[in-house]
Design a protein around this motif. Structure first.
Motif, PDB file in Angstrom:
ATOM      1  N   ALA A 165       0.834  -1.204   0.000  1.00 47.72           N
ATOM      2  CA  ALA A 165       0.000   0.000   0.000  1.00 47.72           C
ATOM      3  C   ALA A 165       0.866   1.251   0.000  1.00 47.72           C
ATOM      4  CB  ALA A 165      -0.933  -0.013   1.211  1.00 47.72           C
ATOM      5  N   GLU A 166       1.945   1.223   0.746  1.00 45.52           N
ATOM      6  CA  GLU A 166       2.850   2.375   0.802  1.00 45.52           C
ATOM      7  C   GLU A 166       3.537   2.574  -0.552  1.00 45.52           C
ATOM      8  OE1 GLU A 166       7.008   3.511   3.126  1.00 45.52           O
ATOM      9  OE2 GLU A 166       5.518   2.240   4.149  1.00 45.52           O
ATOM     10  N   ARG A 167       3.991   1.482  -1.148  1.00 49.25           N
ATOM     11  CA  ARG A 167       4.660   1.583  -2.444  1.00 49.25           C
ATOM     12  C   ARG A 167       3.691   2.040  -3.541  1.00 49.25           C
ATOM     13  NH1 ARG A 167       9.889   2.391  -1.778  1.00 49.25           N
ATOM     14  NH2 ARG A 167      11.132   0.548  -1.236  1.00 49.25           N
ATOM     15  N   LEU A 168       2.469   1.546  -3.511  1.00 53.46           N
ATOM     16  CA  LEU A 168       1.484   1.962  -4.521  1.00 53.46           C
ATOM     17  C   LEU A 168       1.139   3.434  -4.385  1.00 53.46           C
ATOM     18  CD1 LEU A 168      -0.935  -1.121  -4.526  1.00 53.46           C
ATOM     19  CD2 LEU A 168       0.696  -0.467  -6.315  1.00 53.46           C
ATOM     20  N   ALA A 169       1.070   3.921  -3.157  1.00 53.39           N
ATOM     21  CA  ALA A 169       0.797   5.335  -2.946  1.00 53.39           C
ATOM     22  C   ALA A 169       1.925   6.194  -3.518  1.00 53.39           C
ATOM     23  CB  ALA A 169       0.605   5.621  -1.458  1.00 53.39           C
ATOM     24  N   ALA A 170       3.167   5.761  -3.310  1.00 54.32           N
ATOM     25  CA  ALA A 170       4.312   6.490  -3.865  1.00 54.32           C
ATOM     26  C   ALA A 170       4.297   6.448  -5.383  1.00 54.32           C
ATOM     27  CB  ALA A 170       5.609   5.907  -3.320  1.00 54.32           C
ATOM     28  N   CYS A 171       3.900   5.312  -5.938  1.00 50.48           N
ATOM     29  CA  CYS A 171       3.799   5.182  -7.391  1.00 50.48           C
ATOM     30  C   CYS A 171       2.751   6.141  -7.940  1.00 50.48           C
ATOM     31  CB  CYS A 171       3.462   3.739  -7.750  1.00 50.48           C
ATOM     32  SG  CYS A 171       3.274   3.422  -9.520  1.00 50.48           S
ATOM     33  N   ALA A 172       1.588   6.180  -7.315  1.00 49.29           N
ATOM     34  CA  ALA A 172       0.505   7.058  -7.768  1.00 49.29           C
ATOM     35  C   ALA A 172       0.895   8.524  -7.668  1.00 49.29           C
ATOM     36  CB  ALA A 172      -0.758   6.779  -6.956  1.00 49.29           C
ATOM     37  N   ALA A 173       1.753   8.850  -6.718  1.00 50.88           N
ATOM     38  CA  ALA A 173       2.183  10.232  -6.525  1.00 50.88           C
ATOM     39  C   ALA A 173       3.359  10.610  -7.422  1.00 50.88           C
ATOM     40  CB  ALA A 173       2.564  10.456  -5.062  1.00 50.88           C
ATOM     41  N   GLY A 174       3.845   9.654  -8.214  1.00 49.40           N
ATOM     42  CA  GLY A 174       4.976   9.921  -9.089  1.00 49.40           C
ATOM     43  C   GLY A 174       6.307   9.980  -8.373  1.00 49.40           C
ATOM     44  N   GLU A 175       6.373   9.378  -7.187  1.00 54.32           N
ATOM     45  CA  GLU A 175       7.583   9.464  -6.367  1.00 54.32           C
ATOM     46  C   GLU A 175       8.415   8.186  -6.385  1.00 54.32           C
ATOM     47  OE1 GLU A 175       5.867  10.277  -2.597  1.00 54.32           O
ATOM     48  OE2 GLU A 175       5.330  12.362  -3.083  1.00 54.32           O
ATOM     49  N   LEU A 176       7.908   7.117  -6.982  1.00 60.26           N
ATOM     50  CA  LEU A 176       8.585   5.834  -6.930  1.00 60.26           C
ATOM     51  C   LEU A 176       9.370   5.579  -8.208  1.00 60.26           C
ATOM     52  CD1 LEU A 176       8.976   3.154  -5.336  1.00 60.26           C
ATOM     53  CD2 LEU A 176       7.024   2.253  -6.619  1.00 60.26           C
TER      54      LEU A 176
END
Length: 295
Positions: A264-275
């Motif tokens: 969930a943390e990684r997906l949130a970072a992905c959605a925010a363009g941060e991953l």
């Protein structure tokens, strides 16, 4: 709604009870641009040099694409080779063969004609006779889903036919994510163990293939071919993450609760363009000795 750890990456389509799972074309299409960017260009020059010295049929080079899926390897490689080509597309799945044939390339680097045919079959039945007259054998993302015996079959067929092999995008078992997380190594280890289930070689496959080709007298070159995924590849990154973590949890169910929070943390970072993610692969070129003793 799917749970965070659901293995959406593979998007396996339904098969009969006695059939192995099959990849869906949606996943193969999603990864195709990243595959095309990742494949090593450094192996093309030695391959081209070999092909220039290879006797050609009237319809040009004959390229066998093993486990072709939707045909992405042909779409990448055919326009990078000079001269007429005839591609023989092998896959066990007639559904994927349909897509491969429909979207096969039509012209080479110099505008020469490229044609294709499809053959349904399993790698276990691949022999030097099947590859007789082949100029090249190629495959993408195949080695790591094979057993040692199946790799031996592939290598023996190529060596017996005296044709080179370009085998790309074999997983290396290493992943880098930005920013690093305490669970990265644990998920990676569990995923790699999952890749080795049932005797499959997973991240050990490219080394096993290189050794097998060398034992047959082939000259072998390895080059890195990493996926480098950033904000522009968010859809692929999301699906890859779900599959990567989902496979780790299948291997180690005790990870489930912590892995769901991690994902969930990684997906949130992905959605925010941060991953940003680097998924390491290797490409292999094996130059087998020609059976006629030529160059």
């Amino acid at each position: 709604m799917s749970r965070p750890g659901e293995r959406a990456t593979l998007r396996l389509r339904e098969t009969g009870a006695d059939e192995p799972p099959r990849y869906a074309p949606e996943w193969l299409r999603l990864r195709e641009p990243a595959d095309a960017t990742a494949r090593s260009r450094g192996l093309l020059d030695p391959l081209r040099a070999r092909l220039v010295r290879t006797p050609r049929r009237a319809d040009g080079l004959v390229v066998h694409d093993i486990g072709c899926g939707t045909g992405s390897m042909g779409r990448w490689l055919a326009p990078r080779l000079v001269g007429a080509q005839h591609w023989v597309l092998h896959d066990r799945d007639p559904y994927l063969l349909h897509f491969a044939a429909a979207a096969s390339p039509r012209s080479a680097a110099d505008g020469s004609r490229v044609t294709a045919e499809t053959r349904r079959g399993d790698i276990a039945r691949l022999t030097a006779d099947v590859l007789a007259g082949a100029s090249l054998v190629t495959a993408s993302a195949l080695l790591d889903v094979l057993t040692r015996e199946e790799i031996g079959t592939l290598v023996a067929a190529c060596a017996g036919a005296g044709c080179p092999a370009l085998l790309t995008l074999s997983v290396a078992g290493r992943v880098e994510l930005t920013e690093p997380h305490a669970m990265d190594a644990e998920i990676t280890e569990a995923f790699n163990a999952h890749q080795r289930r049932g005797g499959l070689l997973g991240p050990d496959a490219v080394t096993a293939a290189a050794e097998a080709f060398a034992e047959h007298g082939a000259t072998v070159r390895l080059e890195p071919s990493p996926w480098r995924l950033g904000p522009g590849q968010a859809a692929l990154t999301e699906q890859w993450l779900r599959g990567w973590v989902g496979a780790a949890v299948e291997e180690r169910p005790d990870l489930a609760e912590r892995a769901d929070a991690y994902l969930a943390e990684r997906l949130a970072a992905c959605a925010a363009g941060e991953l940003r993610v680097v998924v390491h692969h290797h490409d292999l070129l094996a130059l087998c000795a020609p059976v006629d003793g030529g160059a």
